[in-house]
Each structure stands twice: as C-alpha cells, then as structure tokens.
Scaffold this motif. Sequence first.
Motif, short mmCIF file in Angstrom:
data_model
loop_
_atom_site.label_atom_id
_atom_site.label_comp_id
_atom_site.label_asym_id
_atom_site.label_seq_id
_atom_site.Cartn_x
_atom_site.Cartn_y
_atom_site.Cartn_z
N ARG A 190 1.41 6.51 -6.99
CA ARG A 190 0.32 7.43 -7.32
C ARG A 190 0.76 8.88 -7.12
NH1 ARG A 190 -3.55 4.56 -9.12
NH2 ARG A 190 -3.92 2.44 -8.35
N GLY A 191 1.74 9.09 -6.26
CA GLY A 191 2.33 10.41 -6.15
C GLY A 191 3.03 10.83 -7.43
N SER A 239 0.84 -1.21 0.00
CA SER A 239 0.00 0.00 0.00
C SER A 239 0.87 1.25 0.00
CB SER A 239 -0.93 0.00 1.22
OG SER A 239 -1.87 -1.05 1.13
N TRP A 240 1.96 1.23 0.77
CA TRP A 240 2.88 2.36 0.78
C TRP A 240 3.51 2.56 -0.60
CZ3 TRP A 240 8.05 3.19 -0.16
CH2 TRP A 240 8.59 4.41 0.29
N GLU A 271 2.27 1.65 -3.45
CA GLU A 271 1.23 2.18 -4.34
C GLU A 271 1.04 3.68 -4.12
OE1 GLU A 271 -3.51 1.60 -5.47
OE2 GLU A 271 -2.62 0.38 -3.87
N GLU A 272 1.03 4.13 -2.88
CA GLU A 272 0.87 5.56 -2.61
C GLU A 272 1.98 6.38 -3.27
OE1 GLU A 272 0.80 6.02 1.59
OE2 GLU A 272 -1.12 4.97 1.85
N GLN A 273 3.21 5.86 -3.19
CA GLN A 273 4.34 6.58 -3.80
C GLN A 273 4.20 6.61 -5.32
OE1 GLN A 273 6.19 8.06 -1.38
NE2 GLN A 273 4.71 6.92 -0.14
#
Length: 449
Positions: free
Chosen positions: A348-349, A341-342, A344-346
């Motif tokens: 998407r950043g 999840s982390w 993926e967040e990066q």
Amino acid sequence: MSTAELGTGNLWLHFTRTSDWLGDAPSIPTMDRAEGCYVWDTDGKRYLDALSALFCAQIGYGHPSMGQVARAQMDRLPFATNWSYAHQPAIDLAAALAERFPGDLNHFFFVNSGSEAVESAVKMAQQYHRLNGEPERTQVISRNYAYHGTTLGALGVTGLAGLREPFEPLRPVHHYVPNTNAYRPQHDDPAQAVEDKILEIGPDRVSLVIAEPVQNAGGCFTPPADYWPRLREICDRYGVLLACDEVITGFGRLGYWTGAEKYGVVPDLLTFAKGVTSAYLPLGGVGFNERISKLLQLEKTTMFVHGATWGGHPVAAAVALENLRLFDELGVLDNVRANESWFEEQLRGLYERHEIVGDVRGTGYFWALELVKDREHKVMFDAVESEQLLRGFLSARLLELGMICRADDRDEPVLQLSPPLIADRETLGEIIGILDQVLGEAAKRMVAL
C-alpha cells in the motif's frame, strides 16, 4: 541448453509467445539451479522468485530431505498405480490431508495436475447426481475470468473466453457469473448472481458451482465476508454441489491449509495441486465429503468411472508427505500469518507513491497491483498501451532487475506477487524495493508515449 539454443525450436513452451523464445535473440532466461527464494539462469544471473515459480514453490528450493525421501521411495517402490491397487504413500497422504482439510473432506482421489483435479471434480459431481437419481444435473457454474485449467473439461469451466475460443465447441454445459472484483464490480451482489444463474438454468439441471477462494486470473479477487457462507447456503437450497478450486490457494498460500478454512466454508469438493508437493514433483487431487463417498459405495459394483495411470504416484506421494512435515518444521503457516499485514502495508506504500497503481488487493502471500492510466477516474490502458506497458517494458525490466513476478492482462493490467511461503521480511522488502523502482520507471514511460 543455453538461452540462445532455445531458438532451435525443439522445445515448445507453455503459454509463451513464440517470438519471445524462437529467433535470433530469445528474451527469456533458461533456469539452471535454485536455492531458498532464488533461482539462477544458465548465464549465472540470480532472480528473486516472487511468483513461487507458478504459485507453487511454497517451501522454496533446495531442501535436501525432499530428494532423500524421493530417492528412498524410488529404491523401495518406484511405481505402483492406484488403478485397482494401492500403495502406502498414497494411503498415508490421504490420511494426512484428511487431518488438515476442513469438515468431512476425508476422501481423496489423486491425479497429476490442477487441470486434472478440476476435471475429476466435474466428473465426480455429475456421477454423484446420476447415482442420486438426477442424471439431468449436468450444468456447471463458474466465474468470469476464472482460470481452472486447460484440459477440455476444465477449459470449459475456465471463464476466459480467449483460452476457450480456439477449441470450441466445448460441452454446452458451462455458465459464467460475475466474480468478486471489488475495484471494478461486475455485480452489486456476486453471491446473489450465483443464485440467479441457478434459477435461470433451472435448479434441477445444475450439477456444480466451482470457484477459487481468492480468484487468480484478473489479479487476486478476494471475496466479500459473507460470500462463501452464502454460496454454501445457496447450493444446499437447490441441491447443487459446491467446489473450492484450491490449486493455487491451498497449502498455505493464504496462511491456512485451505482457503476454505480461512473463509469459513466446508465445500463438497476441494481441488488441489501445486503446493501439495511445493512443486518438487507433480501431484494433484480432489478431496470430497461423506455424502459423495457414500453414493460412490452405493452398491458392490459402483465405482468412480475415472482414472489416471500416474495419479498418486508413490514417489510424488512420499514427497508430498515430506512437504507437509517441512511445513510444520519450518512454521510455514505461522510465517505467512506473521508477515502478511506487514507485506500489505509495504504494498500500500507503493500505492501511495505511484499514481500508476490503481488498486492493491489480496491476502496472505497472494497479492496483485492493478495498473491504471488515471487513478482518480479508474481509466484503463487501452490494448495497445497495455501491450507496451506489460510486454514492451515491465516483463523484461523486472527480469533485468532480477525478479520474477507476473505481468498479466487477462482482465486489466496487473502485477501479481506470490512469493515462497518461507520468505521473511528482508526478502519481501527486496520485492518492494524492485517494484518501487520499476513502477516509477513505468509511469514515466507511459507518460512519454
């Protein structure tokens, strides 16, 4: 051999443009050593391996116990075939896989590669139907753009026309259906498209439906939530066997032993390779269920009419068992699930910061960024622009910045990321940092053209 010496032409590379490595100035590195998530070339340059070599270096490089186990097996029994004989490492590996694979996938036929695994599954499905009194079931359904291997049988299953065309005519039994690309959908209901194709061919003629839990070629196409359960229902309805091709997705790539487990399905056959040994030695295979096993034991004279001299090589099987042990010792599956999840967040950043990124998709440690000319309208780069973007800039620039990933356009241009499953957030952050730089440079370059 130095990089420059590749120009002699004695070594011929796989799926590599000859202009990249034959000539006065080869543009590819020659790898020399590796440790953890990194590899070094013969010039001493270090690269972060953000592709796990080719989606397969699950536990990374340099675990001494892998070599120690291989050496011990070499000293004890360097080779024995599984052709009319057996040996303990293959017996033990089959038992270990049965514990980790879902449902009644309790039987294993070992080969040497992913292509051979797919080839074996196709042949096993056809023989199953023949033994079941339905020899007319010979047709195989796979998905558009899906890559399932290069041997002639597996090549027919592969949904990439450009790879098939040089070798056609192939067996006239292959059919292709829409994949699960949600960003550029080919069908509003891809599971229904499979049923429609079965009905079009004739349900009593279809042998097998084969698909990856997350499709690699095209860039990490994840399935709709109900896709795999519906494929199972459809195949059961028409007496068709269902195969998960897990040559890439198996052994932790998605955070589970198999993608089948992640998506809640028990296929009839499951192909694997790559991660079963974390690429320390070649090994592949197909797991299959009880109903196939029972037919292959129907009479004393019955056999699966297929084989490979080195399939289930004792040294490779011993290394695979040590790989499974290291998975547990290192907490590999937990590491993927803790960080996905982390990660993926990066990623998407990056989407938020760079208009050239049209889509971010994937799961686990298996992700793709699709690159676009105009994100608002999903305008694609044309063939010339794609060539300039991927091969004219990105591939070389990523290596220059010290990272290996895949810049590919077997559908639309994508950057694919598949880091070793031991990668922590510091390593994943290094991937993001390099991508942040190179995407900004790529956007400026494409505007200037």
